[in-house]
Motif scaffolding. Structure first.
Motif, PDB file in Angstrom:
ATOM      1  N   ARG A 302      23.191   6.182  67.514  1.00  0.00           N
ATOM      2  CA  ARG A 302      23.952   5.782  66.325  1.00  0.00           C
ATOM      3  C   ARG A 302      23.075   5.655  65.086  1.00  0.00           C
ATOM      4  N   PHE A 303      21.876   5.089  65.217  1.00  0.00           N
ATOM      5  CA  PHE A 303      21.080   4.758  64.032  1.00  0.00           C
ATOM      6  C   PHE A 303      19.783   5.566  63.903  1.00  0.00           C
ATOM      7  N   LYS A 304      19.475   6.400  64.897  1.00  0.00           N
ATOM      8  CA  LYS A 304      18.239   7.200  64.848  1.00  0.00           C
ATOM      9  C   LYS A 304      17.013   6.309  64.632  1.00  0.00           C
ATOM     10  N   ASP A 305      17.008   5.177  65.288  1.00  0.00           N
ATOM     11  CA  ASP A 305      15.940   4.186  65.143  1.00  0.00           C
ATOM     12  C   ASP A 305      15.883   3.378  66.435  1.00  0.00           C
ATOM     13  N   TYR A 306      14.776   2.694  66.649  1.00  0.00           N
ATOM     14  CA  TYR A 306      14.680   1.832  67.829  1.00  0.00           C
ATOM     15  C   TYR A 306      15.224   0.439  67.500  1.00  0.00           C
ATOM     16  N   PRO A 307      15.723  -0.286  68.489  1.00  0.00           N
ATOM     17  CA  PRO A 307      16.275  -1.613  68.217  1.00  0.00           C
ATOM     18  C   PRO A 307      15.185  -2.661  68.040  1.00  0.00           C
TER      19      PRO A 307
END
Length: 404
Positions: A302-307
């Motif tokens: 969804r965000f193309k990033d790590y949480p």
């Protein structure tokens, strides 16, 4: 004739207006509104990823058909890191936006203000992030529940290994507001119980967000402690670590530090990340449970990033509210309270339960050591501590918490 035409037009307009208002009312009836309050401008390191976690949960719930046949709408407001502003926007959310429940807050003193608001207005409030124990104990009330493991819980996760260090002379450094004060006091109390001969030889309590790192580090060094317990986070932590590295404060000293293993605070340190600190945190890159892997994939897609840990908290807050509303089959406050007491929720950290005795969830946390891995801070040797294992019994809670 013109008069009749005008009347017909007016009449049609009135009918259209009534139908439109009826449609709007019906539409409003088909939505569950979650009002959320947080320190978005003041604490972006945590709240940006936290908001993404909430948005992901809302999207998943609505894609699956909503809650009890209704769509979920998330309405967020900024509290400007002010208890007064937090209460003001809470009032607006309830009276103007007609939200069904309240959630959120990051800073502990703001969480306490919203806890009191919930009690006064008889409004359901899920405190997602604020860590002070008072939210569920000394200032606890029937309308307020809390998700994140509290100050007491996280300190209790660290104390066994801190005591095993067998260091006698300790110093403490913490931000001078509710969270920092309670964290320092709890650490002193629990470490003293585990190691009666311990001495606390120095204490530094700079204002939140305004640490004079040079003077703090020098004062700690002058006290010559064997070990240091740190509660600073965010920009304060970065300044403290930078100055401590420069002045050799951490050399040959054990360090125990709350929250430092969270990506929000460890990542910005980059090549200044310390080695060997005992910390609580979130090693998202190494958690291989099925629940976490599913969350990680959905978040990255969804965000193309790590949480970050904020992502877990935001996501789990909305999932918790959804589970409670589904169980209650209602957003009625009394029914929701009854549903939440003993409620089991599936989160990315595994199943948690909201305890009936104090409304605290049993969400746990990860404990491990920091490592500077080629210029990037990571956690190693970590383990998950179930929150239920570090919570006091119902008998003790009765003495801590006022009767509802």
């Amino acid at each position: 004739m013109k008069h009749r035409t005008a009347c017909r037009i007016v009449g049609q307009s009135l009918v259209a207006a009534v139908l439109a208002s009826t449609a709007l009312f019906a539409c409003a009836e088909d939505v569950i509104k979650i009002g959320e309050i947080n320190s978005y401008k003041a604490q972006p390191a945590f709240t940006e990823s936290y908001k993404k976690g909430m948005e992901l949960a809302v999207e998943q719930i609505n894609a699956a058909g909503g809650l009890n046949g209704k769509k979920v709408e998330l309405i967020t407001r900024d509290d400007n890191a002010s208890p007064g502003d937090a209460v003001r926007v809470a009032e607006e959310l309830v009276s103007r936006d007609k939200v069904d429940v309240l959630t959120g807050s990051f800073l502990s003193h703001i969480g306490l203000a919203l806890t009191d608001f919930a009690k006064q207005k008889k409004m359901f409030f899920l405190a997602s992030e604020p860590l002070t124990d008072k939210i569920v104990w000394q200032n606890g009330n029937r309308y307020t529940f809390r998700l994140r493991p509290s100050t007491y819980m996280q300190v209790a996760m660290l104390v066994p290994e801190a005591a095993a260090m067998k260091r006698k002379r300790w110093a403490v450094v913490f931000p001078n507001y509710e969270y920092g004060q309670s964290a320092a006091a709890t650490f002193k109390e629990l470490l003293k119980q585990a190691q009666p001969d311990v001495e606390f030889v120095a204490e530094q309590a700079p204002p939140l967000g305004k640490v004079d790192a040079g003077s703090v580090v020098q004062a700690l060094a002058d006290a010559k402690p064997d070990a240091i317990f740190n509660v600073l986070f965010g920009a304060d932590l970065s300044r403290f670590v930078r100055e401590g590295n420069t002045r050799g404060l951490f050399k040959d000293r054990d360090m125990v530090s709350l929250l430092t293993g969270e990506p929000e605070y460890l990542d910005p340190l980059k090549d200044e990340a310390p080695n060997g600190w005992l910390v609580t945190g979130y090693p998202w890159y190494g958690i291989e449970t099925a629940e976490h892997q599913a969350f990680l994939k959905a978040y990255q897609d969804r965000f193309k990033d790590y949480p970050r840990l904020g992502s877990i908290v935001g996501y789990s807050s909305i999932i918790s509210l959804a589970a409670g509303i589904k169980k209650a089959q209602s957003t009625d406050t009394d029914k929701l309270i009854a549903a939440f007491e003993g409620l089991s929720v599936a989160t990315p950290f595994g199943p948690i339960v909201y305890r009936a005795e104090d409304h605290q969830s049993t969400m746990g946390g990860y404990v491990g050591r920091t490592k500077n891995d080629n210029g990037k801070g990571v956690m190693v040797g970590y383990r998950y501590v179930n929150g239920a294992a570090v919570l006091p019994s119902a008998e003790i809670v009765k003495k801590l918490r006022p009767a509802d």
